[in-house]
Enzyme design. Structure first.
Site, mmCIF file in Angstrom:
data_model
loop_
_atom_site.group_PDB
_atom_site.id
_atom_site.type_symbol
_atom_site.label_atom_id
_atom_site.label_comp_id
_atom_site.label_asym_id
_atom_site.label_seq_id
_atom_site.Cartn_x
_atom_site.Cartn_y
_atom_site.Cartn_z
ATOM 1 N N SER A 211 1.007 -0.911 -0.133
ATOM 2 C CA SER A 211 -0.033 0.162 -0.371
ATOM 3 C C SER A 211 1.008 1.407 0.111
ATOM 4 O O SER A 211 2.491 1.220 -0.118
ATOM 5 C CB SER A 211 -0.829 -0.287 1.411
ATOM 6 N N LYS A 212 0.329 2.167 -0.192
ATOM 7 C CA LYS A 212 1.460 4.008 0.070
ATOM 8 C C LYS A 212 2.178 4.163 0.812
ATOM 9 O O LYS A 212 2.791 4.579 0.350
ATOM 10 C CB LYS A 212 -0.175 4.880 -0.154
ATOM 11 N N ARG A 213 2.118 3.328 1.995
ATOM 12 C CA ARG A 213 2.744 3.812 2.998
ATOM 13 C C ARG A 213 4.177 3.304 2.640
ATOM 14 O O ARG A 213 4.979 3.061 3.064
ATOM 15 C CB ARG A 213 2.210 3.186 4.732
ATOM 16 N N HIS A 214 3.910 2.025 1.821
ATOM 17 C CA HIS A 214 5.556 1.535 1.623
ATOM 18 C C HIS A 214 6.253 1.983 0.691
ATOM 19 O O HIS A 214 7.810 1.890 0.236
ATOM 20 C CB HIS A 214 4.875 -0.586 1.095
#
Ligand code: GLU
Length: 482
Positions: free
Chosen positions: A254-257
């Protein structure tokens, strides 16, 4: 069923292409192409509530940029079109009616309030099959009165439905555990659950390749095939793509990666070919080689289902960078320059030799997005750390460097042209005359002009890039600072 292997990519237009979806498209494409099959693009836009303007173009552009060319689909045509589900709206009703007649589906007239009331406070709970066995007169009365309805699948109440997934093996679900899912909505549109089955059948799809979030709903789709008396396709569910957090924990990508859409990666300076090559290996590996660099043609030859792993693949941004740097290195100069020069034009002073600078960076950057950071020492005079003058290898100290700079300044000021060869000759002659190691002289000048320990290119190359005025100004400044 078609004799030739036929696969499809059936994205819902969301406005961006998640790399997990792109991998699905790629594997589906490669599976067909590895066996001279057909590959179809179908846009699944029956969820009108989630409609996003321009989203189909994002899908088509991404496939074009990555070289995933479809034999049938929007813009290309084909004998099984149209390929956008909203344009196929009128096709599904008659299939739903057919299921009602054969006892595999039924009208449901429940109001949304009634359905809402079946949910507990967490929004959970299923449909209670209230309309499953309505008397025929009541159905007809409701229809005649124009009561809004949906059509639901009549899932058997007993028994088990199973299929053999090509990757995961047998998947079996108790029929009692399945919901009577909606096939046709009140707005006349089919649900994904229904439309994709009808379309896969009508488009002669032999292998359904998709993410494994559909692994356990597939028995419901199998029941639809069975109800129609259609041969089921083969199912290839792909393992999830995971990301690794800063804490080392693995979770769904997801975006946090990091960037998770193809467009964002491209904007960060990744090349479509590098992205494609990397994601080809995220969950698949060739059987008899350790090869990592693949052209699309090579992938088409090598790809096979038995190379797909069922364990989740972890997206590694560092590995993608490595692929990208290899692809950048392999770019012909004109193509490379067409990407690198606009970035340099924007951030460098007019006197900087951007073509030379781009040349110095060609084998040294992992992404085009890295360029501004890598050339900060050109666009700015960085704070000087005089410790940089100390080199064990060249036996230099700040003081010895200062002496070199003081001596060389007038020689360089007198240079009759400002190119690498001329500047190199001046410094080399000076070193020979003073019986100094050429490395020691180059070191002093390089640190003085770059104000940085590790640089792309040596002293005279950097002076050429910076131009006469800036190089001399930096040497004068360096002399004052030591
Ligand atoms: N439209 C579905 C999705 O984007 C397609 C799933 C499938 O390939 O059947 O998830």
């Amino acid at each position: 069923m078609s004799d030739i292997i036929t696969t499809r990519f059936a994205p819902s237009p969301t406005g961006y292409m998640h790399i997990g979806n792109l991998r699905t498209a790629l594997y589906s494409y490669l599976l067909a192409k590895s066996q001279n099959g057909r590959f179809i693009l179908r846009i699944e836009d029956t969820d009108q509530v989630r409609f996003v303007e321009g989203a189909t173009d994002v899908i088509i552009d991404t496939l074009k940029m990555t070289g995933i060319d479809y034999d049938e689909g929007p813009g290309v045509g084909g004998e099984n079109g149209p390929y956008v589900q909203s344009e196929r709206k009128d096709i599904y009703g008659k299939y739903a009616e057919q299921l009602i007649k054969s006892g595999h589906a039924y009208y449901c007239f429940c109001s949304s309030e009634r359905l809402q009331s079946l949910h507990d406070e967490n929004g959970l709970g299923g449909y209670d099959r209230h309309c499953r066995d309505l008397p025929q007169e009541e159905i007809e009365k409701n229809l005649a009165a124009g009561v809004p309805y949906v059509i639901r699948q009549k899932i058997p109440l007993e028994g088990t439905t199973s299929y053999v997934d090509e990757i995961y093996g047998e998947v079996a679900i108790e029929n009692a555990d399945m919901q009577d899912q909606i096939l046709m909505k009140a707005d006349g549109y089919p649900t994904y659950n229904f439309a994709h089955v009808v379309d896969d059948y009508l488009m002669h799809v032999t292998h359904v390749v998709r993410g494994n979030e559909y692994l356990t709903s597939t028995p419901k789709y199998c029941l639809l095939y069975d109800a129609f008396g259609w041969e089921r396709p083969k199912y290839v569910h792909l393992p999830l793509l995971m990301g690794k957090g800063e804490d080392g924990k693995i979770s769904k990508l997801s975006k946090r990666h990091g960037a998770v859409s193809f467009q964002d990666l491209v904007n960060e300076g990744y090349l479509p070919q590098a992205i494609t090559n990397y994601i080809a290996l995220l969950g698949w590996c060739p059987k008899e080689t350790n090869q990592e660099m693949f052209t699309m043609d090579e992938l088409k030859r090598e790809f096979s289902l038995d190379g797909i792993s069922k364990s989740p693949a972890v997206f590694d941004y560092e590995k993608l960078k490595w692929f990208n740097s290899e692809y950048i290195k392999a770019l012909p100069d004109d193509e490379y320059n067409s990407r690198a020069l606009p970035v340099l034009e924007e951030i460098c002073a007019p006197e900087v030799d951007k073509v030379k600078l781009a040349g110095l960076l060609h084998s040294r950057i992992a992404t085009f997005g890295e360029i501004p950071e890598r050339v900060e020492f050109v666009t700015k005079r960085l704070p000087m750390d005089t410790e940089l003058y100390v080199s064990k290898k060249n036996k230099t100290t700040a003081e010895s460097c200062k002496a070199v700079l003081v001596d060389c300044l007038p020689l360089l000021e007198a240079a009759d042209s400002w190119d690498n060869d001329t500047l190199f000759a001046i410094l080399k002659d000076y070193a020979a005359e003073k019986e100094l190691k050429a490395g020691a002289v180059m070191w002093a000048i390089r640190i003085a002009v770059a104000r940085l320990g590790i640089t792309p290119g040596g002293a005279t190359e950097l002076m050429e890039v910076l131009g006469r005025e800036e190089s001399l100004a930096r040497i004068r400044l360096a002399i004052d600072e030591i």
